[in-house]
Design a protein around this motif. Structure first.
Motif, PDB file in Angstrom:
ATOM      1  N   TYR A 108       0.666  -1.263   0.105  1.00  0.00           N
ATOM      2  CA  TYR A 108       0.003   0.228  -0.149  1.00  0.00           C
ATOM      3  C   TYR A 108       0.964   1.245  -0.175  1.00  0.00           C
ATOM      4  N   GLU A 109       2.130   1.150   0.668  1.00  0.00           N
ATOM      5  CA  GLU A 109       2.957   2.162   0.798  1.00  0.00           C
ATOM      6  C   GLU A 109       3.360   2.408  -0.757  1.00  0.00           C
ATOM      7  N   THR A 153       1.229   4.303  -3.083  1.00  0.00           N
ATOM      8  CA  THR A 153       1.299   6.052  -3.033  1.00  0.00           C
ATOM      9  C   THR A 153       2.423   6.488  -3.672  1.00  0.00           C
ATOM     10  N   ARG A 154       3.524   5.723  -3.957  1.00  0.00           N
ATOM     11  CA  ARG A 154       4.692   6.182  -4.504  1.00  0.00           C
ATOM     12  C   ARG A 154       4.763   5.786  -5.682  1.00  0.00           C
ATOM     13  N   VAL A 186      -0.731   6.128  -9.806  1.00  0.00           N
ATOM     14  CA  VAL A 186      -1.405   7.556  -9.183  1.00  0.00           C
ATOM     15  C   VAL A 186      -1.980   8.389 -10.318  1.00  0.00           C
TER      16      VAL A 186
END
Lengths: 286, 305
Positions: free
Chosen positions: A50-51, A54-55, A60
């Motif tokens: 999940y981390e 985001t990166r 995204v």
């Protein structure tokens, strides 16, 4: 004996098919929390994917692009689909009706590859003659709207066929102007179907990879395109994390929507009951 | 009775907007597709040549793009080309998918239709729910499940069915699993809609008259649900023919389907005329089953009168 067998066989069959339908979802949810890049063994709980999600700028950016494309093409599809449903249900006779109904329905059966290819040829042609549009977000929206409006039309059409015309006629007899009849009676009656049509075309757009692959320009990639690219390369649990978030969102939206529909139905039933009671009281029956 | 609830200018607007949209984004592209399928391949800058001969000013239609689909090389045998193989393969896989969906989906839809009315909405909702989450992600997950070191192979080994991993991924098995998985709701929903309307007292009557459950099912239920079977079959078969994503994620390298071939001709070989000719033939392949379908539903409507 027969009943016993049928009862249990039916339960077993239902359970097996539901397992089949949900296996990939369970698989993705479980392995999105895995601590290693493993696809078969759960090595420990972790939120690292999940981390990583985001990166991951590609995912995204793809997500935001898909959201924009799906919202605009969903709205356009719902609008054009509603118009088309009106044309097919209410305007029984006008020049070119057969061609119209053929053209609205055709994207439902045309392979997406053919739709994508023919639209690409149109965009290339337009680019040569008019210098517009550049392949990118706009061209994907055009493609998704063509596909979405066909589905939106089917949804709105089936609701429109059920609308009781005599209520509209009664309103007109009582002196309502045509636009008043439309906005006060017809539209509220079919609004739920239009909303469903929007949601359906939104989902179609958010899910489509084939038309987007044909119509997107360099550096413009929707979320499904990014996922498709990753999927061809191999295991990437970041995708499972994205999937899990999507499953959670969809489940919440659908559960919320059905609660809303159920509440609306109950409220309407209550109102009808109250109105009936009031009328009966006024008439002195109760 | 008024023909419409809208005044004339409104009517023109409501018809005009979607009409113009469809002509620009559906009809025109289709004409361009047809046009390019009849011209010569061009060079890097212009991928196809104009249809007018610039010297004589005459129209020259090239049927070569279509011939080359069916004829292999100079004087080679007809109908043994890679393209024909890809078409036949696509039709074959679509047929297998539709039959598998029917085999899995018919009992499934039947049992939902026979379950108590209070649980039916929930059971149907559970069919639809996976459908609303990305189909690409669900197909991708099958890759992980069916891989050599994947969950399924590990489970089979743990249960002692096999001592070493069975190759499932990138075979016909994995592709048909993926296709059946994705298209199953398209079979279940029309079948359910049809079966739920059925009068199950007819089955009781058949039973009272001495029919075995199987005989009653075969002679009563199946004929009554014919329309649902045909609708479900078409809803699965037609999109399966042109399927592009599932074969490229789960299928083997030798099982190329026609959607992939069109893509490769367009973007890898840059042969626009051939890609468009292949697409036109693909549409023709879908129109035939559709025509049969409409013929049948027409029959059904006649019979119902």
């Amino acid at each position: 004996m027969k009943n016993f067998l049928e009862k249990h066989f039916s339960k077993l069959w239902l359970a097996l098919v539901y397992l089949f339908l949900y296996l990939p979802l369970i698989f993705m949810i479980v392995f999105s929390f895995n601590s290693t890049r493993q696809d078969a063994e759960f090595t420990g709980f972790s939120l690292r994917w999940y981390e990583a999600l985001t990166r991951d700028t590609k995912i995204v950016e793809g997500f935001w692009l898909s959201l924009k494309v799906a919202t605009v093409s969903g709205l356009l599809s719902a609008l054009l689909g509603t118009f088309s449903a009106f044309v097919l249900v209410r305007y029984r006779r006008f020049g070119g009706r057969t061609i119209f109904s053929g053209m609205v329905n055709a994207p439902l059966v045309m392979p997406e590859v053919v739709i994508g290819l023919s639209l690409l040829l149109l965009m290339v042609g337009a680019q040569n003659f008019l210098g517009w549009p550049q392949r990118g977000m706009l061209t994907i929206i055009f493609g998704h709207t063509l596909l979405g409006m066909a589905y939106a039309m089917v949804v709105v059409q089936s609701r429109l066929l059920e609308v009781n015309r005599s209520i509209e006629e009664a309103a007109m007899d009582l002196g309502a102007r045509p636009h008043q009849v439309f906005f006060l009676i017809t539209l509220p009656n079919i609004f739920q179907a239009i909303l469903a049509a929007f949601l359906l075309s939104f989902t179609l757009s958010f899910d489509d990879v084939v038309i987007a692959e044909f119509l997107s320009g360099p550096g413009v990639n929707t979320l499904p395109q990014v996922i498709f690219g990753y999927a061809r390369r191999g295991i990437n649990p970041t995708i499972y994390a994205a999937a899990t978030l999507l499953i959670a969102t969809v489940t919440m939206v659908i559960v919320g929507y059905s609660v809303w529909v159920a509440r609306q139905t109950r409220q309407r039933e209550r109102e009808i009951a109250a109105a009936t009671r009031a009328e009966l009281t006024a008439l002195g029956v109760i | 009775m008024a023909a419409s609830t809208l005044p004339m200018p409104g009517k023109r607007f409501v018809i005009g907007v979607p009409y113009v949209w469809l002509i620009v984004f559906f009809f025109l592209p289709f004409l361009i597709l047809l046009y390019i399928s009849f011209v010569d391949m061009g060079n890097d800058i212009n991928p196809f040549k104009p249809i007018w001969d610039s010297q004589t000013g005459l129209l020259k239609l090239k049927y070569e793009n279509y011939w080359s689909i069916f004829r292999s090389g100079e004087g080679g045998p007809m109908f043994q080309t890679l393209y024909v193989e890809a078409y036949l393969r696509s039709l074959w896989y679509a047929l297998c998918t539709a039959l598998l969906c029917l085999a899995v989906g018919y009992p499934f839809a039947y049992f939902i239709a026979r379950s108590s009315p209070s649980v039916r909405p929930a059971l149907l909702m559970m069919v639809m729910l996976p459908f609303w989450t990305s189909f690409l992600l669900r197909v991708y997950a099958w890759k992980g499940i069916l891989a050599d070191q994947g969950v399924l192979n590990r489970a089979l080994m743990a249960l002692g069915f096999t001592s070493e991993p069975i190759q499932l991924l990138y075979t016909d098995v994995s592709m048909l699993v993926g296709m059946t998985y994705v298209y199953l709701p398209f079979m279940v929903l029309p079948l359910y809609a049809n079966l739920v309307k059925m009068d199950f007292r007819l089955l009781e009557a058949a039973h009272d008259l001495g029919a075995s459950p199987f005989k009653a099912f075969w002679l009563v239920t199946v004929p009554l649900s014919r329309a649902g079977i045909i609708a479900g079959f078409m809803l699965v078969f037609i999109p399966s023919v042109g399927e592009f994503v599932i074969p490229s994620l789960l299928g083997g390298p030798e099982n190329i389907m026609i959607g992939r071939v069109v893509w490769d001709e367009m973007f890898t070989s840059n042969n626009w005329p051939r890609a468009t000719a292949l697409a036109v033939v693909m549409i023709a392949l879908i129109v035939v089953p559709l025509a049969i379908y409409y013929h049948h539903t027409g029959d059904a409507a006649e019979a119902a009168k």
